[in-house]
Design a protein around this motif. Sequence first.
Motif, short mmCIF file in Angstrom:
data_model
loop_
_atom_site.label_atom_id
_atom_site.label_comp_id
_atom_site.label_asym_id
_atom_site.label_seq_id
_atom_site.Cartn_x
_atom_site.Cartn_y
_atom_site.Cartn_z
N LYS A 131 0.84 -1.21 0.00
CA LYS A 131 0.00 0.00 0.00
C LYS A 131 0.87 1.26 0.00
N SER A 132 1.90 1.24 0.82
CA SER A 132 2.81 2.39 0.87
C SER A 132 3.56 2.56 -0.44
N ALA A 133 3.94 1.43 -1.06
CA ALA A 133 4.73 1.49 -2.29
C ALA A 133 3.98 2.16 -3.43
N VAL A 134 2.64 2.04 -3.41
CA VAL A 134 1.84 2.69 -4.47
C VAL A 134 1.25 4.01 -3.99
N GLY A 135 1.70 4.47 -2.81
CA GLY A 135 1.27 5.77 -2.30
C GLY A 135 -0.16 5.79 -1.81
N MET A 136 -0.65 4.63 -1.34
CA MET A 136 -2.04 4.52 -0.88
C MET A 136 -2.11 3.83 0.49
N PRO A 137 -1.39 4.36 1.50
CA PRO A 137 -1.29 3.64 2.77
C PRO A 137 -2.62 3.44 3.49
N ASP A 138 -3.59 4.31 3.23
CA ASP A 138 -4.86 4.24 3.95
C ASP A 138 -6.00 3.72 3.09
N ALA A 139 -5.70 3.30 1.88
CA ALA A 139 -6.75 2.83 0.97
C ALA A 139 -7.20 1.42 1.33
N THR A 140 -8.36 1.03 0.83
CA THR A 140 -8.84 -0.34 1.03
C THR A 140 -8.00 -1.29 0.19
N ASP A 141 -8.06 -2.57 0.56
CA ASP A 141 -7.32 -3.58 -0.21
C ASP A 141 -7.76 -3.58 -1.67
N ALA A 142 -9.07 -3.49 -1.90
CA ALA A 142 -9.59 -3.52 -3.27
C ALA A 142 -9.13 -2.30 -4.07
N GLU A 143 -9.05 -1.15 -3.41
CA GLU A 143 -8.57 0.06 -4.09
C GLU A 143 -7.10 -0.08 -4.49
N VAL A 144 -6.31 -0.66 -3.60
CA VAL A 144 -4.90 -0.86 -3.90
C VAL A 144 -4.74 -1.88 -5.02
N PHE A 145 -5.50 -2.96 -4.96
CA PHE A 145 -5.46 -3.95 -6.05
C PHE A 145 -5.77 -3.28 -7.38
N THR A 146 -6.81 -2.47 -7.40
CA THR A 146 -7.23 -1.81 -8.64
C THR A 146 -6.13 -0.90 -9.17
N GLU A 147 -5.45 -0.17 -8.27
CA GLU A 147 -4.33 0.68 -8.68
C GLU A 147 -3.19 -0.15 -9.27
N VAL A 148 -2.87 -1.27 -8.63
CA VAL A 148 -1.80 -2.13 -9.13
C VAL A 148 -2.16 -2.67 -10.52
N ARG A 149 -3.42 -3.08 -10.68
CA ARG A 149 -3.87 -3.60 -11.99
C ARG A 149 -3.80 -2.50 -13.05
N ASN A 150 -4.22 -1.29 -12.70
CA ASN A 150 -4.14 -0.18 -13.65
C ASN A 150 -2.70 0.11 -14.06
N ARG A 151 -1.81 0.03 -13.08
CA ARG A 151 -0.39 0.25 -13.40
C ARG A 151 0.14 -0.83 -14.35
N LYS A 152 -0.28 -2.06 -14.12
CA LYS A 152 0.17 -3.14 -15.02
C LYS A 152 -0.35 -2.91 -16.43
N ASP A 153 -1.60 -2.47 -16.55
CA ASP A 153 -2.17 -2.22 -17.88
C ASP A 153 -1.39 -1.17 -18.64
N ASN A 154 -0.74 -0.27 -17.92
CA ASN A 154 -0.02 0.85 -18.55
C ASN A 154 1.50 0.70 -18.47
N PHE A 155 1.94 -0.48 -18.05
CA PHE A 155 3.38 -0.70 -17.80
C PHE A 155 4.13 -0.84 -19.14
#
Length: 255
Positions: free
Chosen positions: A231-255
């Motif tokens: 969560k900290s690595a993607v700059g979302m320390p207080d986000a929900t697990d699902a929100e962090v997952f979604t951010e990681v997936r979005n990053r992969k789509d644009n990697f």
Amino acid sequence: MALDIQTVPCLSDNYAYILRDAATGTVAIVDVPEAAPLIAALDARGLDLDMILLTHHHDDHIQGVEELRSKYGCKVIGGKADAHRLPTLDQAVEEGDTVTVGESEGHVLDVSGHTVGHIAFHFPDSDAVFSADSLMALGCGRLFEGDGPMMWASMQKFLNMPDSTIVYSGHEYTQSNAKFALSIEADNHDLIARAARIDEARQRNMPTVPSSLAEEKATNPFLRAHIASVKSAVGMPDATDAEVFTEVRNRKDNF
């Protein structure tokens, strides 16, 4: 008794699996990207084919089904929610149902996200889960039909399985997945070591699938969205697990 499982490369980067129940000799195949390599693998072992288990409707998982059905007269099993876009099913299943390969019992799981209606087959007595394009080696399937919260809910089902489970996924994408995973967790020592092993295996043209669930839990960013350091690595320390997952997936789509 456990299933004997053979990995069969198909097309350019797909995997299918031949399952043989030792007690009865019953044979199943999980997904049929193309028929020829599977027929060759069955012939090499003198095996007949009793059933096909389908995970989802994408062509690169089903396009060899009719050739195998006409050759072997095998039964075809797939997801009830996907029945309208799969080859004709002899048995339609959904989460909570079981499939039997001889004396080996597989539990059907709804792992929607990559597609809606994608299923996985978990054979706990064989420590095996056939996840196709849901959980993948160091990755997860692109969200063509579902969304982040849906896929994260599917990931929970894998997280709840024993670490000893072996993950039989659908594609040889692991090397590119490793590069992305390192962009999220550059200091994950388990991941660094795994990436090196993957590079070595691919240099020798060796498959990196299947993989162990213990290894996935330690290194796969799509199974680690609940972990504070991720969560900290993607700059979302207080986000929900699902929100962090979604951010990681979005990053992969644009990697």
